[in-house]
Design an enzyme around this catalytic site. Structure first.
Site, PDB file in Angstrom:
ATOM      1  N   ASP A  32       0.794  -0.969  -0.126  1.00 38.15           N
ATOM      2  CA  ASP A  32       0.156  -0.017   0.099  1.00 38.15           C
ATOM      3  C   ASP A  32       0.826   0.976  -0.133  1.00 38.15           C
ATOM      4  O   ASP A  32       1.891   1.290   0.730  1.00 38.15           O
ATOM      5  CB  ASP A  32      -0.820  -0.004   1.337  1.00 38.15           C
ATOM      6  CG  ASP A  32      -2.057  -1.013   1.333  1.00 38.15           C
ATOM      7  OD1 ASP A  32      -1.987  -1.726   0.234  1.00 38.15           O
ATOM      8  OD2 ASP A  32      -2.943  -1.053   2.223  1.00 38.15           O
ATOM      9  N   SER A  86       8.592   4.192   4.930  1.00 35.65           N
ATOM     10  CA  SER A  86       9.858   4.326   3.903  1.00 35.65           C
ATOM     11  C   SER A  86       9.376   4.132   2.604  1.00 35.65           C
ATOM     12  O   SER A  86       8.180   4.301   2.209  1.00 35.65           O
ATOM     13  CB  SER A  86      10.870   3.546   4.474  1.00 35.65           C
ATOM     14  OG  SER A  86      11.900   4.217   3.856  1.00 35.65           O
ATOM     15  N   HIS A 126       5.231  -7.153   0.363  1.00 34.20           N
ATOM     16  CA  HIS A 126       4.819  -8.332  -0.220  1.00 34.20           C
ATOM     17  C   HIS A 126       5.629  -8.621  -1.672  1.00 34.20           C
ATOM     18  O   HIS A 126       6.066  -7.498  -2.145  1.00 34.20           O
ATOM     19  CB  HIS A 126       3.328  -8.453  -0.480  1.00 34.20           C
ATOM     20  CG  HIS A 126       2.582  -8.700   0.860  1.00 34.20           C
ATOM     21  ND1 HIS A 126       1.916  -9.934   1.176  1.00 34.20           N
ATOM     22  CD2 HIS A 126       2.456  -7.717   2.027  1.00 34.20           C
ATOM     23  CE1 HIS A 126       1.423  -9.462   2.325  1.00 34.20           C
ATOM     24  NE2 HIS A 126       1.849  -8.362   2.861  1.00 34.20           N
TER      25      HIS A 126
END
Length: 291
Positions: free
Chosen positions: A88, A249, A145
């Site tokens: 995200d 980050s 992921h």
């Protein structure tokens, strides 16, 4: 405060000291201060908890537990595509690698050799390839992921600075992602060749972790540390968790030449969600058109 002043402040702040302090606070176990911090943070950054496994703030042991909260298994379904968004966040920049350079911000490039700790053999594999820089803001889900299935071959911890990686700093600090501390993860895919995922540290980002190693720490302070995985024993499927940030980050992903055609709706500044389409395997026709 102007953007220029914000960037100047980045040079003046004691970034490592602030990050160490933030790390101690984030690791602190349950208590009144931890609960207040989590609630304040969630309100300030409008954190969406609807997809989280645990939606009750009081059930988190520490701020780190809250920040790296898990999602429900069905919260981010995977698109039927070759490459899915690994996080995200928001797209910073993406596209073709200009010979060996990546676009950081308008008119500002940095080299993939610098990003990959000076490893010319590794960086040469991605010359004229493709890249994607994705920024994770404080409100985002902070687990990373896999964009596609891959077998881990190497992991490199590169010491560096701890500048913020928000859009303002990305526009104002040259070579930002190649200057900050980072963890370089090299994968091999039977379908898509070699690809790299770089977890870039930042101010207040106390640590980075991977699912196969845990917290990534250098063997010697200030020196590059490398781990090799030649047995092919660590294999991760598309969409599987590979790592996480303890505070937010940027992730930089590199693909080899003629590997990925980014999704038509991708654009700099556009928000993305884990599991949505990132792109498709490039066909011969796309290669002829896109060069």
């Amino acid at each position: 405060m102007s953007d220029r002043s914000k960037v100047l402040l980045q040079y003046l702040l004691p970034k490592k000291g602030l990050t160490a302090l933030a790390g101690r606070v984030a690791r602190a176990k349950r208590g009144a201060m931890t609960a207040r911090l989590i609630r304040w943070f969630a309100r300030k950054y409008e954190v969406d908890m609807t997809g989280a496994v645990q939606t009750n703030f009081d059930h988190y042991e520490s701020f780190n537990d809250f920040f790296t909260r898990a999602l429900k298994p069905d919260a981010r379904p995977l698109a039927n595509t070759d490459f899915v968004n690994p996080v995200d966040g928001a797209i910073s920049q993406f596209g073709a690698i200009d010979d060996h350079r990546i676009l950081q911000a308008k008119g500002d490039y940095f080299s993939i050799t610098d990003l990959l700790a000076g490893d010319t053999s590794l960086s040469s594999q991605f010359q004229h390839g493709s890249f994607a820089n994705v920024y994770l803001s404080p409100k985002d889900y902070h687990r990373v992921h896999m964009p596609c299935a891959g077998i881990l071959t190497r992991m490199i911890h590169v010491p560096g600075r701890l500048f913020s990686v928000n859009p303002v700093t990305a526009r104002g600090v040259p070579n930002l992602f190649a200057r900050n501390e980072r963890v370089v993860c090299v994968f091999s895919s039977p379908c898509h060749g070699a690809f790299v995922m770089v977890l870039v540290g930042a101010t207040i980002v106390g640590s980075m972790a991977t699912v196969w190693h845990g917290l990534v720490k250098p063997k010697a302070a200030g020196r590059i540390t490398e781990w090799t995985y030649s047995d092919g024993g660590i294999s991760l499927e598309k969409g599987a968790e590979m790592g996480r940030f303890l505070l937010g980050s940027t992730v930089v992903t590199l693909f080899q030449r003629d590997t990925i055609a980014f999704h038509s709706q991708w654009a700099p500044g556009r928000p993305i969600r884990l599991g949505e389409p990132m792109g498709e395997r490039r066909t011969l026709a796309q290669t002829d058109v896109l060069g």
